[in-house]
Design a protein around this motif. Sequence first.
Motif, PDB file in Angstrom:
ATOM      1  N   GLU A  28      10.334  19.969  14.080  1.00  0.00           N
ATOM      2  CA  GLU A  28       9.209  19.046  14.308  1.00  0.00           C
ATOM      3  C   GLU A  28       8.724  18.348  13.055  1.00  0.00           C
ATOM      4  O   GLU A  28       7.913  17.422  13.123  1.00  0.00           O
ATOM      5  CB  GLU A  28       8.045  19.812  14.936  1.00  0.00           C
ATOM      6  CG  GLU A  28       8.346  20.273  16.350  1.00  0.00           C
ATOM      7  CD  GLU A  28       7.370  21.339  16.817  1.00  0.00           C
ATOM      8  OE1 GLU A  28       6.372  20.965  17.446  1.00  0.00           O
ATOM      9  OE2 GLU A  28       7.614  22.525  16.534  1.00  0.00           O
ATOM     10  N   ALA A  29       9.234  18.795  11.936  1.00  0.00           N
ATOM     11  CA  ALA A  29       8.667  18.380  10.656  1.00  0.00           C
ATOM     12  C   ALA A  29       8.548  16.877  10.501  1.00  0.00           C
ATOM     13  O   ALA A  29       7.544  16.363  10.034  1.00  0.00           O
ATOM     14  CB  ALA A  29       9.530  18.941   9.534  1.00  0.00           C
ATOM     15  N   GLY A  30       9.581  16.149  10.915  1.00  0.00           N
ATOM     16  CA  GLY A  30       9.600  14.716  10.634  1.00  0.00           C
ATOM     17  C   GLY A  30       8.438  13.951  11.229  1.00  0.00           C
ATOM     18  O   GLY A  30       8.053  12.908  10.721  1.00  0.00           O
ATOM     19  N   VAL A  31       7.866  14.486  12.313  1.00  0.00           N
ATOM     20  CA  VAL A  31       6.877  13.691  13.037  1.00  0.00           C
ATOM     21  C   VAL A  31       5.432  14.063  12.703  1.00  0.00           C
ATOM     22  O   VAL A  31       4.514  13.309  13.006  1.00  0.00           O
ATOM     23  CB  VAL A  31       7.151  13.842  14.561  1.00  0.00           C
ATOM     24  CG1 VAL A  31       6.562  15.137  15.089  1.00  0.00           C
ATOM     25  CG2 VAL A  31       6.651  12.668  15.334  1.00  0.00           C
ATOM     26  N   ILE A  32       5.231  15.222  12.057  1.00  0.00           N
ATOM     27  CA  ILE A  32       3.859  15.723  11.941  1.00  0.00           C
ATOM     28  C   ILE A  32       2.933  14.859  11.098  1.00  0.00           C
ATOM     29  O   ILE A  32       1.806  14.584  11.502  1.00  0.00           O
ATOM     30  CB  ILE A  32       3.864  17.197  11.452  1.00  0.00           C
ATOM     31  CG1 ILE A  32       4.492  18.085  12.526  1.00  0.00           C
ATOM     32  CG2 ILE A  32       2.461  17.674  11.121  1.00  0.00           C
ATOM     33  CD1 ILE A  32       4.780  19.493  12.055  1.00  0.00           C
ATOM     34  N   PRO A  33       3.316  14.417   9.909  1.00  0.00           N
ATOM     35  CA  PRO A  33       2.349  13.694   9.070  1.00  0.00           C
ATOM     36  C   PRO A  33       2.365  12.181   9.251  1.00  0.00           C
ATOM     37  O   PRO A  33       1.728  11.477   8.480  1.00  0.00           O
ATOM     38  CB  PRO A  33       2.810  14.051   7.658  1.00  0.00           C
ATOM     39  CG  PRO A  33       4.285  14.227   7.767  1.00  0.00           C
ATOM     40  CD  PRO A  33       4.578  14.680   9.170  1.00  0.00           C
ATOM     41  N   SER A  34       3.080  11.682  10.269  1.00  0.00           N
ATOM     42  CA  SER A  34       3.299  10.226  10.325  1.00  0.00           C
ATOM     43  C   SER A  34       2.037   9.402  10.484  1.00  0.00           C
ATOM     44  O   SER A  34       1.827   8.444   9.750  1.00  0.00           O
ATOM     45  CB  SER A  34       4.247   9.882  11.464  1.00  0.00           C
ATOM     46  OG  SER A  34       5.371  10.684  11.404  1.00  0.00           O
ATOM     47  N   ALA A  35       1.222   9.749  11.485  1.00  0.00           N
ATOM     48  CA  ALA A  35       0.005   8.948  11.676  1.00  0.00           C
ATOM     49  C   ALA A  35      -0.809   8.972  10.386  1.00  0.00           C
ATOM     50  O   ALA A  35      -1.334   7.944   9.944  1.00  0.00           O
ATOM     51  CB  ALA A  35      -0.814   9.489  12.837  1.00  0.00           C
ATOM     52  N   ALA A  36      -0.883  10.140   9.766  1.00  0.00           N
ATOM     53  CA  ALA A  36      -1.664  10.290   8.535  1.00  0.00           C
ATOM     54  C   ALA A  36      -1.099   9.428   7.410  1.00  0.00           C
ATOM     55  O   ALA A  36      -1.842   8.716   6.724  1.00  0.00           O
ATOM     56  CB  ALA A  36      -1.671  11.760   8.103  1.00  0.00           C
ATOM     57  N   VAL A  37       0.198   9.473   7.221  1.00  0.00           N
ATOM     58  CA  VAL A  37       0.769   8.775   6.069  1.00  0.00           C
ATOM     59  C   VAL A  37       0.674   7.254   6.231  1.00  0.00           C
ATOM     60  O   VAL A  37       0.414   6.525   5.269  1.00  0.00           O
ATOM     61  CB  VAL A  37       2.212   9.263   5.785  1.00  0.00           C
ATOM     62  CG1 VAL A  37       3.233   8.595   6.697  1.00  0.00           C
ATOM     63  CG2 VAL A  37       2.587   9.079   4.340  1.00  0.00           C
TER      64      VAL A  37
ATOM     65  N   HIS B  79       5.127  13.731   3.183  1.00  0.00           N
ATOM     66  CA  HIS B  79       5.747  12.420   3.348  1.00  0.00           C
ATOM     67  C   HIS B  79       4.981  11.400   2.523  1.00  0.00           C
ATOM     68  O   HIS B  79       3.782  11.539   2.310  1.00  0.00           O
ATOM     69  CB  HIS B  79       5.704  11.979   4.825  1.00  0.00           C
ATOM     70  CG  HIS B  79       6.580  12.775   5.733  1.00  0.00           C
ATOM     71  ND1 HIS B  79       7.025  12.287   6.932  1.00  0.00           N
ATOM     72  CD2 HIS B  79       7.099  14.027   5.629  1.00  0.00           C
ATOM     73  CE1 HIS B  79       7.772  13.198   7.537  1.00  0.00           C
ATOM     74  NE2 HIS B  79       7.822  14.258   6.765  1.00  0.00           N
ATOM     75  N   ALA B  80       5.702  10.376   2.090  1.00  0.00           N
ATOM     76  CA  ALA B  80       5.047   9.267   1.401  1.00  0.00           C
ATOM     77  C   ALA B  80       5.698   7.974   1.869  1.00  0.00           C
ATOM     78  O   ALA B  80       6.904   7.941   2.139  1.00  0.00           O
ATOM     79  CB  ALA B  80       5.184   9.419  -0.112  1.00  0.00           C
ATOM     80  N   VAL B  81       4.888   6.940   1.971  1.00  0.00           N
ATOM     81  CA  VAL B  81       5.423   5.668   2.461  1.00  0.00           C
ATOM     82  C   VAL B  81       4.792   4.510   1.686  1.00  0.00           C
ATOM     83  O   VAL B  81       3.638   4.581   1.259  1.00  0.00           O
ATOM     84  CB  VAL B  81       5.155   5.513   3.984  1.00  0.00           C
ATOM     85  CG1 VAL B  81       3.662   5.322   4.282  1.00  0.00           C
ATOM     86  CG2 VAL B  81       5.943   4.367   4.563  1.00  0.00           C
ATOM     87  N   ILE B  82       5.596   3.492   1.458  1.00  0.00           N
ATOM     88  CA  ILE B  82       5.071   2.233   0.913  1.00  0.00           C
ATOM     89  C   ILE B  82       5.226   1.185   2.001  1.00  0.00           C
ATOM     90  O   ILE B  82       6.324   1.002   2.543  1.00  0.00           O
ATOM     91  CB  ILE B  82       5.832   1.805  -0.351  1.00  0.00           C
ATOM     92  CG1 ILE B  82       5.617   2.841  -1.468  1.00  0.00           C
ATOM     93  CG2 ILE B  82       5.356   0.416  -0.826  1.00  0.00           C
ATOM     94  CD1 ILE B  82       6.429   2.564  -2.725  1.00  0.00           C
ATOM     95  N   VAL B  83       4.124   0.557   2.353  1.00  0.00           N
ATOM     96  CA  VAL B  83       4.152  -0.482   3.383  1.00  0.00           C
ATOM     97  C   VAL B  83       3.740  -1.815   2.787  1.00  0.00           C
ATOM     98  O   VAL B  83       3.103  -1.881   1.725  1.00  0.00           O
ATOM     99  CB  VAL B  83       3.197  -0.160   4.571  1.00  0.00           C
ATOM    100  CG1 VAL B  83       3.567   1.148   5.228  1.00  0.00           C
ATOM    101  CG2 VAL B  83       1.748  -0.195   4.139  1.00  0.00           C
ATOM    102  N   GLU B  84       4.111  -2.865   3.503  1.00  0.00           N
ATOM    103  CA  GLU B  84       3.629  -4.195   3.164  1.00  0.00           C
ATOM    104  C   GLU B  84       2.996  -4.782   4.416  1.00  0.00           C
ATOM    105  O   GLU B  84       3.602  -4.734   5.491  1.00  0.00           O
ATOM    106  CB  GLU B  84       4.763  -5.086   2.689  1.00  0.00           C
ATOM    107  CG  GLU B  84       4.295  -6.509   2.381  1.00  0.00           C
ATOM    108  CD  GLU B  84       5.311  -7.341   1.628  1.00  0.00           C
ATOM    109  OE1 GLU B  84       6.420  -6.819   1.347  1.00  0.00           O
ATOM    110  OE2 GLU B  84       4.999  -8.499   1.312  1.00  0.00           O
TER     111      GLU B  84
ATOM    112  N   GLY C 143       0.840  -1.191   0.000  1.00  0.00           N
ATOM    113  CA  GLY C 143       0.000   0.000   0.000  1.00  0.00           C
ATOM    114  C   GLY C 143       0.870   1.234   0.000  1.00  0.00           C
ATOM    115  O   GLY C 143       1.993   1.210   0.504  1.00  0.00           O
ATOM    116  N   ILE C 144       0.359   2.304  -0.570  1.00  0.00           N
ATOM    117  CA  ILE C 144       1.105   3.571  -0.609  1.00  0.00           C
ATOM    118  C   ILE C 144       0.273   4.655   0.057  1.00  0.00           C
ATOM    119  O   ILE C 144      -0.963   4.689  -0.083  1.00  0.00           O
ATOM    120  CB  ILE C 144       1.479   3.966  -2.054  1.00  0.00           C
ATOM    121  CG1 ILE C 144       2.511   5.104  -2.072  1.00  0.00           C
ATOM    122  CG2 ILE C 144       0.238   4.390  -2.867  1.00  0.00           C
ATOM    123  CD1 ILE C 144       3.120   5.358  -3.464  1.00  0.00           C
TER     124      ILE C 144
END
Lengths: 787, 168, 294
Positions: free
Chosen positions: A746-755, A644-649, A450-451
């Motif tokens: 703080e930037a690195g942590v802000i969109p994490s839950a969302a992404v 941020h963008a993430v690809i998970v499996e 998923g992306i």
Amino acid sequence: MFGEPIARLEDDRLLRGHGAYTDDLGHDALAAAFVRSPHAHARIIDIDVSGALDVDGLVAVYTYEDLPGRVAEPLPLLIPHPALTHPRTGFPLAADEVNYVGEPVVMVIAADRYLAEDAAEAIVVDYEPLPAVVGVDAARDGEHLVHADVPGNVAAELMQSNGDAVAAIATAPHVLELDLTIERSASSPLEGRGVLARWDTESKRLRVWSSTQTSTGVRAAVAAKLDLALADVDVITPDVGGGFGVKIVHPWPEEVLVPWAARQLRRPVKFTEDRIEHFMSSAHERGQQHRVRVGFDDDGRVLGLDVKFWHDNGAYIPYGLIVPIITSTQLLGPYKPGAYRVEFTSLYTNTVIVTPYRGAGRPQGAFVMERTMDAIAAALHLDRTLVRARNFITPDEMPYDHGLIFQDGRPLVYDSGDYPASLAKIKALIGWDSFPAVQAQAREQGRNLGIGLACYVEGTGVGPYEGAHVVVETSGKVKVATGLTSQGQGHQTVFAQIVADELGVPIGDVEVTTGDTRAFGYAVGTFASRAAVMSGSAIALAARSARAKAIKVAAAALEASADDMEIVGGVVRVKGDPASAIALGTVAVLSNPLRYAFDEAAKAATQFAGGDIDKPPVAEGEAPGLEGREFFSPIRSTFASGMHAVIVETDPRTAEIKILRYCVVHDCGTLINPRIVEGQIHGGVAQGVGGALYERMAYDETGQLQNASFMDFLMPYVSEVPDGIDIDHLETPSPLNPLGIKGAGEAGVIPSAAVFASAIEDAEGFPITAMPISPSELFELRQRHSG
Amino acid sequence: MAEAGLIDKLFDVRLVVNGIVHTVTVPARRLLSDCLRHDLRLTGTHVGCEHGVCGACTVLVDGVATRSCLMLTVSADNAEITTVEGLAEADGSLSPVQQAFADCHGLQCGFCTPGFLTAITAALADNPEPSHDEAREIIGGNLCRCTGYQNIVKAVLRASELKRQRTS
Amino acid sequence: MKPSSFGYSRPESVAEAVQVLASIGPDGKVLAGGQSLVPLLNMRLAAPSHLVDINRLSELAFISVADGQVTIGATARHADVLRDPIAATAQPLLRKALSLVAHPVIRNRGTTVGSIVHADPSGEMTAVLALLGGSVRMVGANGQRCVPANEFFLGPLESDVRPDELATEASFPVLPPSAGCAFVEVSRRHGDYAICGVAALVELDEDGIVTRARAAYLSVSGTPLVLDLTAACGDVGGDLVEADFADAGRLAMSQVRPADDIHATASYRRHLVGVLTERALHEAHQQARGRAHG
């Protein structure tokens, strides 16, 4: 130097083990330990300290009854707000009621921490347990109250709006409703809190070292509580092992009690928090429940956005409404909804207090906005980036006024940013357009990929001000002081880079001091990604001021015109005439006309050494010495942004979640040191992964924290963070400060839950509306959605 | 349960720390981490949790990476201990591991760093040329809250490279 | 977090250790690696009156293979056992399990016998001892005794070692020639206690039919749970895939009664029992086939 990824000046000392963190100091100090409440809510019936008196090495025991005057008053409400109608703060030692597990009840002072804990263990407190209010649902339903005089457990209610969102939604072609939840986590720095105090009985002055994010804040609070003049209190922030927001709170009970005890006992006293205390008696953040109504058109443009949320502020509210106000305003991200209404209720619960943790309410806001965007895209069968792009504020619309009030009490106006450009970069970096094919191929092999993508905007460089003092010494060394503090951000390096460039000196000659009220007494503190903007700007201005004076003095001494002067490598010289030069140290000597010669250098400046006898040695309006002292106070915050963008499996059987790729596009304006900024992003992403997939505060219904240790509070090891993060930068300089900087902390942590929610939903095909998520929770969701 | 009023019996313990012999007289319950920090004033070893999870307290005991918060001083009697203060070269320059951290921006607040330095030093003694995955395994038991580990992994590989350069 | 006071002895021989244990009463405790005990002391969750530090008992720092057993002495560290090539060849399950125990630095000091005596139902080595049908030898004032695994674990964190006894060694039967083993687990973070773990042993006859399939489970019961899954493994020889062990997985799922906790629900744990049983049996089966064919 500015813009160069140079190695850090602070590293050598730290790598050799020569750091000086609070517990490394004060080997002669007595140790403090506390008896803390084992109940989330209880009345204190009796405290029997007799058992402690037998402990060898005990020096003193204090309860609330022993606290005098101001020390016995409730801790300060740091940030009042008109909407905060029912503010409640705790006492340094609980008076007759305790409101969270971990609340301090008795302070013990002994020869060392082992003995102090022995004494604390021997103290018997008789409690009458009361019903505990745990979680937003219990607080909101109001059957039990945390504070008897706070109806419905409501500390505050605040609504802000721009336009008529309700009407816009009522007439919108499409409407969606979402219920979204984020759970509590915490800063959890590797070094807990610590405070050391020395009372000088002769000069009647107090010196305090604290692992804090604001030495001036601690000084003001301690001076007030102990009835001392500010000038009689020094607060020094030594090396600090991480803050991440939790150490901005002040004064902690311990920060009041330890200095007070030091003065009472006329002995130095030190408190070093242990890990369990940090979990149970510092601060948490992130717990909120949101209900969203959004109206949109066929293109996915948001016509009206109506958000109602409930914020769990814990047992007391010393930091006011900052976190939910930030959520309310930063929820908007890079978008311009047609109309916006946001309303929150801040609720008391019988749990640890809630104060800012890196992101400070933005992660919750980003989660809500980004899930909403994804939901709109899903409803319309549109690409998630297309919907976002259609809602972006565009560069030509800057500055963009949202019609709301931000956390600094000033209008929420975005000054700069290029969201379409960032989007193009992140899509390219992650391979957004080619992913559907990758995903389809993986599915054929039985793999779930998923992306996800998430955008955020971050107001940084919040005021009111910071200041700096730049002094060129007669040796040529440049001493720089600013009042805010450091917890690993590389301030010694980046501030030196600024001075090296502005003043024209070798960076090795620049020494920076932060967080010491003796060196600089006016400051606010390090939080809200403001240090580079605020102190960076003040330091630049102070350096420019010193530079101007150096040139003026040198020009006079060389009988040249100031316009023809430059400073290179620490030497002031006439451009194109290297022989006509004076070393900066000598200029410092010349700037301070003396009567007495202490050394060779001073000889050159004494009253008979030269100078114009028709002019006074120190001109009117001038001061002796080669210094600059300036303050920077911006009109408003400046707005950084990123995506941020993430690809998970996700494992089809075990529901384990694996990160395949993580990409960041980041705009924090001009970069002083790209390597340090990248380090901040890495660290923020790791905390974001922790908050999305591993960390939460597991309270049971009686208010006991079930995971108050590193064994069960799951901070990521290297194995949990992505193996490599791809980062691309955009630089839209800020027009609001001289260096064009926006904050990066703080930037690195802000969109994490969302992404991560976005990516997992893409992999699984059902909505993810609560974070964090564990494999067990994903498994249970799968069960729910398969039936 | 120990009674209040009981005065701890003291034990003489001989420790060789960074090559120097020390004798301390401590109660049995004195943790090695506290002895190093407060009795010997070697405050480079840090305490992050006291339950053995974070690794900030890691030192070398007879060359073996060990959690000093989980060791009693008395158990370390006659042991040779290396702390972060003992990692630098004889001429005072930074060791390959220390230099690698500086080169790679492997530290921010520096609190967890000593534990990484000692653990990596011991691991590279056993396995001087780790692969990328082995580098991740080497640092796998230490917590860092600031760096996000990316540059620490790079520092392990850089340290290996520096070691190779210095021995050749 | 500092421990409360305790008495301390550091015997130089097993005989001396036994003497001290006999004299200090029921509130004494043996200190070996300390990686499980000292955190409890630091948090004051345990407050023994006296510690007997056995780390100088070098006579117990052995790892030997003899008479069909791998025997590990009480002061042998996890790291030593992990590194030992002869033990690894004789009983590969030891290395497979040990590589999942915590992190390398913890393994440097923690002892294998210590973790077995600690009897944590989430402990890898307790499951290994139970699965293989190993035993623990204890020495006390009244002599020594040897207790088999199925009588050794009495409850969560409770083993049969009496207060006046010292566990001196643990023995693990070697892996038979036509057998294979595996250890699979799911944990939240790498190195954490398992949410669910399975140790499996599969034996084949000369036709490649499964003659014995047993599995031991972590984190689903108060003591290590060992299940005989032979009947569910069918009587087909040849190369089997994971799905061929689905019946065994379902059988295991029906036998476990896991609990909810903050990290996982009982139903997720039960689900993992099924999945990991398939994976573990399959892997063990693969190894058995490899060993059977030389």
